[in-house]
Design an enzyme around this catalytic site. Structure first.
Site, PDB file in Angstrom:
ATOM      1  N   GLY A  49       0.907  -1.353   0.102  1.00  0.00           N
ATOM      2  CA  GLY A  49       0.010   0.014  -0.013  1.00  0.00           C
ATOM      3  C   GLY A  49       0.709   1.329  -0.225  1.00  0.00           C
ATOM      4  CE  LYS A 136      -9.726   4.049   7.784  1.00  0.00           C
ATOM      5  NZ  LYS A 136     -10.202   2.707   7.369  1.00  0.00           N
ATOM      6  CG  PHE A 157     -12.563   0.803   3.155  1.00  0.00           C
ATOM      7  CD1 PHE A 157     -11.705  -0.200   3.703  1.00  0.00           C
ATOM      8  CD2 PHE A 157     -12.578   0.487   1.843  1.00  0.00           C
ATOM      9  CE1 PHE A 157     -10.687  -0.951   3.330  1.00  0.00           C
ATOM     10  CE2 PHE A 157     -11.344  -0.360   1.148  1.00  0.00           C
ATOM     11  CZ  PHE A 157     -10.649  -0.969   1.677  1.00  0.00           C
ATOM     12  CG  ASP A 164      -5.524  -3.450  -1.544  1.00  0.00           C
ATOM     13  OD1 ASP A 164      -5.439  -2.769  -0.522  1.00  0.00           O
ATOM     14  OD2 ASP A 164      -6.116  -4.553  -1.792  1.00  0.00           O
ATOM     15  NE  ARG A 170      -2.269  -2.832  -3.883  1.00  0.00           N
ATOM     16  CZ  ARG A 170      -2.271  -3.065  -2.746  1.00  0.00           C
ATOM     17  NH1 ARG A 170      -2.235  -1.816  -2.016  1.00  0.00           N
ATOM     18  NH2 ARG A 170      -2.794  -4.113  -1.931  1.00  0.00           N
TER      19      ARG A 170
HETATM   20  P1  IMP Z   1      -4.100  -1.600  10.863  1.00  0.00           P
HETATM   21  O1  IMP Z   1      -3.332  -2.760  11.379  1.00  0.00           O
HETATM   22  O2  IMP Z   1      -5.593  -2.111  11.222  1.00  0.00           O
HETATM   23  O3  IMP Z   1      -3.577  -0.540  11.462  1.00  0.00           O
HETATM   24  O4  IMP Z   1      -4.282  -1.655   9.512  1.00  0.00           O
HETATM   25  C1  IMP Z   1      -3.462  -1.412   8.645  1.00  0.00           C
HETATM   26  C2  IMP Z   1      -3.397  -1.846   6.982  1.00  0.00           C
HETATM   27  O5  IMP Z   1      -4.714  -2.137   6.875  1.00  0.00           O
HETATM   28  C3  IMP Z   1      -2.964  -0.997   6.306  1.00  0.00           C
HETATM   29  O6  IMP Z   1      -1.720  -0.997   6.042  1.00  0.00           O
HETATM   30  C4  IMP Z   1      -3.726  -1.251   5.006  1.00  0.00           C
HETATM   31  O7  IMP Z   1      -3.489  -2.129   4.178  1.00  0.00           O
HETATM   32  C5  IMP Z   1      -5.318  -1.636   5.426  1.00  0.00           C
HETATM   33  N1  IMP Z   1      -6.183  -0.815   5.662  1.00  0.00           N
HETATM   34  C6  IMP Z   1      -6.779  -0.230   6.984  1.00  0.00           C
HETATM   35  N2  IMP Z   1      -7.631   0.903   6.427  1.00  0.00           N
HETATM   36  C7  IMP Z   1      -7.951   0.751   5.306  1.00  0.00           C
HETATM   37  C8  IMP Z   1      -8.634   1.495   4.145  1.00  0.00           C
HETATM   38  O8  IMP Z   1      -9.499   2.397   4.486  1.00  0.00           O
HETATM   39  N3  IMP Z   1      -8.485   1.082   2.821  1.00  0.00           N
HETATM   40  C9  IMP Z   1      -7.691   0.212   2.671  1.00  0.00           C
HETATM   41  N4  IMP Z   1      -6.872  -0.589   3.291  1.00  0.00           N
HETATM   42  C10 IMP Z   1      -6.892  -0.209   4.347  1.00  0.00           C
HETATM   43 MG    MG Z   2      -0.720  -1.542   4.288  1.00  0.00          MG
END
Ligand code: IMP
Ligand code: MG
Length: 182
Positions: A49, A136, A157, A164, A170
């Site tokens: 990402g 967030k 989201f 993605d 992407r």
């Molecule tokens: P976390 O572990 O919940 O902080 O999630 C991190 C990963 O989830 C990020 O590196 C993204 O790849 C994915 N992610 C979190 N929120 C989104 C979103 O709103 N859109 C797309 N990918 C997301």
């Molecule tokens: Mg990521």
């Protein structure tokens, strides 16, 4: 910028324009240049990402002595966090005694970053800093405080600029948010 885009039957509307993203990244790059003038930091881009953010950010640090490398992990399936963090792949550099700047696309629950930081700390870097394009804060479930944040956003989201939905979207230059049915 498209008015609306559709992926997997879901509609997304424009949220942050590419020019706005680029301008914000320039500001962050200037801060990083100022903060790590003496320490030859290693930028570690978390694939997939963060590729777009890492590219724009790193090129804006022109003049700074710095390296960039790429690691990969995965914690997301579709739109729900699995909470599961897989192993860190691709780290070839010795980070002992170095300043590491993690480059992430988005921090949602913070679980990914929390686990990644814990894993990297075992390798005894001098310090680990976090640069994330999006944050967030309302979704946060771990004690993680990013050092450089592009944009704080609500718990919605989003896609585009590297982010993605099931591998797609992407390549959108702008960021889009999931449209809520009103
Ligand atoms: P976390 O572990 O919940 O902080 O999630 C991190 C990963 O989830 C990020 O590196 C993204 O790849 C994915 N992610 C979190 N929120 C989104 C979103 O709103 N859109 C797309 N990918 C997301
Ligand atoms: Mg990521």
């Amino acid at each position: 910028m498209e008015k609306e885009v559709t992926y997997n039957g879901l509609k997304f509307e424009p949220y942050i324009e590419n020019a706005t993203i680029k301008a914000r990244i320039k500001t962050i790059a200037d801060e990083i240049k100022r903060d790590y003038n003496d320490s030859c930091p290693l930028f570690l881009c978390v694939l997939n990402g963060a590729f777009a953010f890492a590219s724009d950010l790193f090129l804006q640090t022109e003049g700074l002595n710095a390296e960039i490398s790429f690691i990969r992990l995965k914690s997301y399936e579709g739109m729900d966090s699995t909470g599961e963090v897989k192993e860190v792949l691709g780290l070839k550099e010795n980070i002992e005694g170095r300043t590491v700047i993690l480059i992430e696309d988005i921090i949602d629950t913070g679980i990914t970053m929390h686990n990644l930081v814990a894993t990297l700390k075992e390798k005894n870097p001098a310090q680990i800093k976090i640069a994330t394009l999006l944050f967030k804060p309302e979704s946060l479930q771990r004690d993680i405080k990013p050092d450089y944040v592009g944009f704080e956003i609500p718990s919605k989201f989003i896609i585009g600029y590297g982010l993605d939905i099931d591998g797609l979207a992407r390549n959108l230059p702008d960021i889009y948010v999931l449209k809520e049915d009103k």
